[in-house]
Structures are given as C-alpha cells and as structure tokens.
Design an enzyme around this catalytic site. Structure first.
Site, PDB file in Angstrom:
ATOM      1  N   CYS A   1      36.797 -65.281 -48.729  1.00 25.75           N
ATOM      2  CA  CYS A   1      35.407 -65.035 -48.349  1.00 25.75           C
ATOM      3  C   CYS A   1      34.944 -63.630 -48.706  1.00 25.75           C
ATOM      4  CB  CYS A   1      35.224 -65.281 -46.855  1.00 25.75           C
ATOM      5  SG  CYS A   1      35.570 -66.981 -46.370  1.00 25.75           S
TER       6      CYS A   1
ATOM      7  N   ASN B   1      44.620 -64.751 -41.445  1.00 22.76           N
ATOM      8  CA  ASN B   1      44.469 -65.429 -42.726  1.00 22.76           C
ATOM      9  C   ASN B   1      44.993 -64.614 -43.909  1.00 22.76           C
ATOM     10  OD1 ASN B   1      42.081 -63.904 -41.782  1.00 22.76           O
ATOM     11  ND2 ASN B   1      41.304 -64.271 -43.845  1.00 22.76           N
TER      12      ASN B   1
ATOM     13  N   GLN C   1      43.716 -71.020 -39.790  1.00 20.65           N
ATOM     14  CA  GLN C   1      44.968 -70.963 -40.546  1.00 20.65           C
ATOM     15  C   GLN C   1      46.137 -71.591 -39.785  1.00 20.65           C
ATOM     16  OE1 GLN C   1      45.338 -70.005 -43.677  1.00 20.65           O
ATOM     17  NE2 GLN C   1      43.229 -69.302 -43.929  1.00 20.65           N
TER      18      GLN C   1
ATOM     19  N   SER D   1      39.358 -76.037 -39.588  1.00 27.64           N
ATOM     20  CA  SER D   1      38.655 -76.440 -40.802  1.00 27.64           C
ATOM     21  C   SER D   1      39.476 -77.445 -41.588  1.00 27.64           C
ATOM     22  CB  SER D   1      38.376 -75.204 -41.666  1.00 27.64           C
ATOM     23  OG  SER D   1      37.678 -75.536 -42.834  1.00 27.64           O
TER      24      SER D   1
ATOM     25  N   GLY E   1      35.087 -74.032 -40.472  1.00 21.22           N
ATOM     26  CA  GLY E   1      35.561 -73.007 -39.557  1.00 21.22           C
ATOM     27  C   GLY E   1      34.550 -71.917 -39.276  1.00 21.22           C
ATOM     28  N   THR E   2      33.792 -71.517 -40.292  1.00 20.57           N
ATOM     29  CA  THR E   2      32.804 -70.460 -40.096  1.00 20.57           C
ATOM     30  C   THR E   2      31.726 -70.891 -39.111  1.00 20.57           C
ATOM     31  OG1 THR E   2      33.187 -69.460 -42.255  1.00 20.57           O
ATOM     32  CG2 THR E   2      31.041 -69.071 -41.248  1.00 20.57           C
TER      33      THR E   2
END
Length: 396
Positions: free
Chosen positions: A327, A153, A181, A201, A72-73
């Site tokens: 994170c 999230n 999410q 993700s 996802g990042t």
C-alpha cells in the site's frame, strides 16, 4: 517464460483453484440479488449465511457477529470510525501502535484532525513488539478503544494479543485487532483473546480481492458504516458481493483445514532461508522477532544497499519480493515500521521483505539466496559508502 518465483504473498496471493471453481457459478448461473424475494435470488441469502457460519466457526465466533466488507482497509476504517461515533460521548482517546498498517494510522490521523480525538501511538521494541506495561500506563479514563494489529505485515512480528485483550477488558475498553496478515496463518479464538472487533481480508488467504470481513462482538454498539440499504443487518448497505463472499468462505475453509501442515512447512523454509542469508551475506539484519513471527515472513535489511535497486535486480531474475507494505510501494520514504524498531534511514532503505506461500519450495529458496548474494555483492561494489567502510575496517 523464464524463472518465476513469487515471494510477495503478504501483498496478495493467487486465488486457489478450488476457490475459483466455487465462485464461477455465481457470476453466471446463480447471479440473483440476495435481497430479492423470489426463490432464485433469495437462495443466495442462504448461501451467504453459510459462509458467515464457516468464518465464525474458525474464529470461535457466532454467525451474526461476522459482517462482510470490501476488504481489510474498509474493515479497519469501520472499526475505528464507528467506535469513535458510538462511544465518543464516553471519551475521545484511542491507543494504537506506531507500526500499524496505514489503514489504522491514517484513520487515527483523520479522527484527530476532524473530530478532536487524541491518539496515543505506542512505541515497540527492536523486534516490533508492544510493551504491555507501556500499554497499561497509556490508558486513561477517557480511553474508548485499543487497536493493535495481530501480526505485522512487514516484519511479521506477532503481538501478545491475548494479554492486550485482557488488559483492555479489565479497564472496560473495546479491543480491535487488524488480523489481515494473521487470519489463516495463526489459530485465533476471539473469546480467548478478548477481541471485540477483528479485521480480515480475502486476498491474503488465496481468496478474491475486494472482499473481507469485520468481526463485531455481540453487544458492541457499532453503528452503520455505509447507509442506503438493509444489508449486513442494516450496518453495511450495498448489494452483497456474492461471488466474493462465496470465494472468501471457501478460502477461509481451505486455510483453516490446511493451517497446521502448511504453516509447519512454511516455518521450516522460512528458518532455512534466514539461516542461509545470515551465514552467507555479511552486514545484514533480520527484522522482526525471531520466533514470535508469521510462519511465512522473512525481512532483512542489507547495509550499503538501496532497496529499490535490489528489487529491480531481483525482478530481472524472475523473483517477486517487496521492501514493505504494498500500500506504500510508491513512497520514497523508508518504512515507518523499520524506523519504529530503531533502524536508521540509510539501513531501513535497504530492506527486503520475502513472504512465502504454499507453493514455495526449497529449490526456490536456494535459487533466491544464490541470486541475492550476487546482487548484494554487485550493488555494494558500486557503493562508495561500502568501499569506505571496508577501507576503515582494514585499517583497524
């Protein structure tokens, strides 16, 4: 092994047995590089295409609009940086919100500092929802992108994505949503929601880590993010993570097939947990919208409590939870999301996020609430602030 209850599924999920079983042959038996010309290897290219088709069908997208990434990042970074590069001549203004994941916020900061972009960070209401009128007012002639997450999230609030997408398209602006999410938890139709780009993700939906995807609507002129090869239709170079892609496809299929029944069960347990905590633990606050909320998200702030101590004591009882995004777990600063919804620092520091999974039971919830009550009472008993508060309440 003692009691173990995992309530941090927003951070990561365990791989489903069916996903692991599907992936294993691609580490040993079907290990070929999809870019090779011989049949043994090129079959993997067809298998990758099948996973692309699976994911596209879940979103109402086309197969050639799905691009596999490292997670996802990376997908968030790609969407923002490539849009800035491709459309920067048209304008250098981006709109996002103050409660985005740091994959968005830090990328916006990078574009501001290194490339001269201006970013408008929209405020949210006390439940973490973007105001549509404020969004409309923020739009400028040089706005090229609106990026608003589908669901938060930390506090689980679900944004009015369809309305945001419609506003973006009415003004000829690209719309990206971080759906890390939401994918697998909420039905998503990219056409109905006017979404141009969407990030997701694998490890949030009982799939493997290190794999995700970016949906890019056909016609959006997003350029290559990683150079060096012809993979992902020349937009994302590098030998494909075949086992990861196979696992992501299977996890997405399982999530879509079980979504209605699974999320209904999670929603019932979520509401039961919220009700018990609000009734049985005084001086607490539910964070996030009460109804427009991810099915598995419970986030509370407890006054006169320090979040780190709460997490440590829950861990000693075999309960895994978090105070916010995984994170930023190493940060001593309070959650930027909780500050954005108006919580003062001292209350934001006492936050607890619990995210349920398909394996979570009512007995698990009861155990957690009972232990949480004891821990909160214990920690407050050590707090001079709480003692002073109780004394003042008694003297009123």
């Amino acid at each position: 092994m003692g009691k173990f209850i995992y309530l941090d599924n927003a951070a990561t999920t365990k791989i489903a047995p069916e996903v692991m079983e599907t992936m294993l042959p691609y580490f040993t038996e079907y290990f070929g590089n999809p870019s090779s010309v011989y049949g043994f290897a090129s079959q993997n290219k067809e298998r990758i295409a099948k996973q692309r088709e699976r994911i596209a069908s879940i979103l109402g997208a086309k197969e050639n609009e799905i691009y596999f990434t490292g997670g996802g990042t990376e997908s968030d970074n790609w969407a923002l940086k490539a849009t800035a590069e491709a459309y920067g001549a048209k304008g250098k203004h981006i709109i996002t919100s103050r409660i985005e994941h740091h994959a968005i916020l830090h990328t916006c900061e990078y574009l501001e500092k290194q490339h001269g972009f201006e970013v408008t960070y929209l405020d949210v209401d006390e439940n973490g929802i973007v105001d549509l009128e404020a969004l409309k007012k923020a739009i400028r002639p040089d706005t090229i992108l609106i990026s608003i997450m589908f669901a938060n999230n930390e506090i689980g609030s679900i944004q009015p994505i369809k309305e945001i997408g419609q506003i973006a398209h009415e003004h000829g602006i690209l719309f990206h949503t971080d759906a890390v999410q939401a994918f697998g938890q909420i039905l998503i139709d990219v056409d109905a929601c006017h979404i141009d780009m969407l990030s997701a993700s694998g490890h949030k939906i009982n799939g493997p880590k290190g794999i995700g995807f970016l949906y890019i609507r056909k016609g959006v002129k997003i350029r290559s993010f990683i150079h060096g090869g012809a993979q992902e239709r020349k937009r994302r170079a590098g030998t494909e993570n075949v086992p990861g892609i196979i696992g992501l496809g299977k996890a997405a299929e399982l999530a879509a097939d079980s979504m209605e029944e699974r999320t209904a069960a999670e929603r019932a347990l979520r509401d039961y947990m919220i009700e018990r905590i609000e009734k049985e633990i005084p001086y607490c606050r539910l964070n996030g919208d009460r109804t427009k909320r991810l099915p598995n998200n419970v986030n509370f702030s407890f006054r006169f409590i320090e979040g780190e101590s709460l997490l440590i004591m829950l861990d000693m009882k075999g309960i895994c939870a978090s105070s916010g995004s995984a994170c930023t777990s190493g940060s001593l600063d309070p959650s930027h999301v909780l500050l954005a919804i108006g919580l003062p620092h001292e209350i934001a520091h006492g936050s607890l996020r619990m995210t349920l999974g398909a394996d979570t039971s009512k007995d698990d919830i009861d155990y957690v609430v009972e232990e949480l009550k004891k821990i909160v009472e214990h920690l407050r008993g050590m707090s001079p602030l709480y003692e002073d508060f109780v004394r003042k309440q008694a003297n009123k």
